[in-house]
Scaffold this active site. Structure first.
Site, short mmCIF file in Angstrom:
data_model
loop_
_atom_site.label_atom_id
_atom_site.label_comp_id
_atom_site.label_asym_id
_atom_site.label_seq_id
_atom_site.Cartn_x
_atom_site.Cartn_y
_atom_site.Cartn_z
N CYS A 48 0.22 117.37 52.89
CA CYS A 48 1.53 117.92 53.28
C CYS A 48 2.43 118.11 52.06
CB CYS A 48 2.20 117.00 54.29
SG CYS A 48 1.28 116.79 55.83
N ARG A 124 -1.37 120.99 61.78
CA ARG A 124 -0.79 121.96 60.85
C ARG A 124 -0.70 123.30 61.58
NH1 ARG A 124 -0.90 119.04 56.28
NH2 ARG A 124 -2.65 117.59 56.07
#
Length: 227
Positions: A48, A124
């Site tokens: 991330c 995601r």
């Protein structure tokens, strides 16, 4: 926030969200603009962090396409603030776009972003929403694989060209292996369309014709995607 997950072609659902930059009303606060809403599994995680660095690096490229960025995870607002401060101090880049704090998971659940393996973490996910608040694309990536930010830019550019010129774009555009940076014509709807296409455009068959793309659009696509 009960209800089914929104789909491509539907209006983005109205909601008010809490972010590190204040409350936002979606999609109302972005009328007349495109926006990318993307979720990530968690703050202070390796993949991330690399994604946020890349989104921030390409922030101006998104703005060139009249597109705003909005992050989201089930972390708290304080966690978001601490994380982006860490990124600024250690990776020397500013995260200037808002990040939704969704600790109860209400927004993520409404948008279908919660992982099957975990009742608390988001996948995601990427929602691309146009300037009329319509969802134009939805992407999902697994936890282990970071997103290709250039591909998201390419997709937005393609969709904006579709709207402007009523064309469709081939695989890997603007570097297609068959027709290069040219663009395709959509499938013909009538016999008259077939005859007109074969007279007016280059192609390999009546159902596979193409035309020159606007040079400025091609140049912009190559610039923002680093081609």
């Amino acid at each position: 926030m009960e209800g089914k997950m929104p789909l491509i072609g539907e209006k983005f659902p109205e909601m008010e969200v809490v972010t590190n930059l204040g409350n936002i009303k979606l999609p109302d606060d972005f009328k007349g603009k495109w926006f990318v809403l993307f979720s990530h599994p968690g703050d202070f995680t390796p993949v991330c962090t690399t994604e946020f660095f890349s989104f921030a690096k390409h922030h101006d490229d998104f703005k060139k396409l009249n597109t705003e960025l909005i992050g989201l995870s089930v972390d708290s607002k304080i966690s978001h603030i601490e994380w982006i401060n860490w990124i600024k101090q250690n990776l020397k880049i500013d995260i200037k776009f808002p990040i939704i704090a969704d600790p109860m998971g209400h927004v993520a659940t409404k948008l279908g972003m919660i992982q099957a393996q975990s009742a608390t973490q988001t996948v995601r996910a990427v929602f691309i929403v146009d300037d009329r608040s319509t969802i134009r694309a939805i992407l999902y990536y697994p936890m282990e694989t970071g997103r290709n930010i250039s591909e998201i830019l390419r997709l937005i550019k393609s969709l904006q060209m579709v709207d402007k010129y009523k064309i469709v774009t081939p695989a890997n555009w603007p570097n297609n292996e068959i027709i290069g940076d040219n663009v395709l014509n959509p499938p013909p709807a009538t016999q008259n369309d077939i005859e007109e296409r074969t007279k007016k455009y280059k192609g390999y068959a009546w159902w596979l014709t193409y035309q020159d793309a606007n040079k400025a659009d091609v140049d912009e696509a190559k610039e923002i995607t680093g081609e």
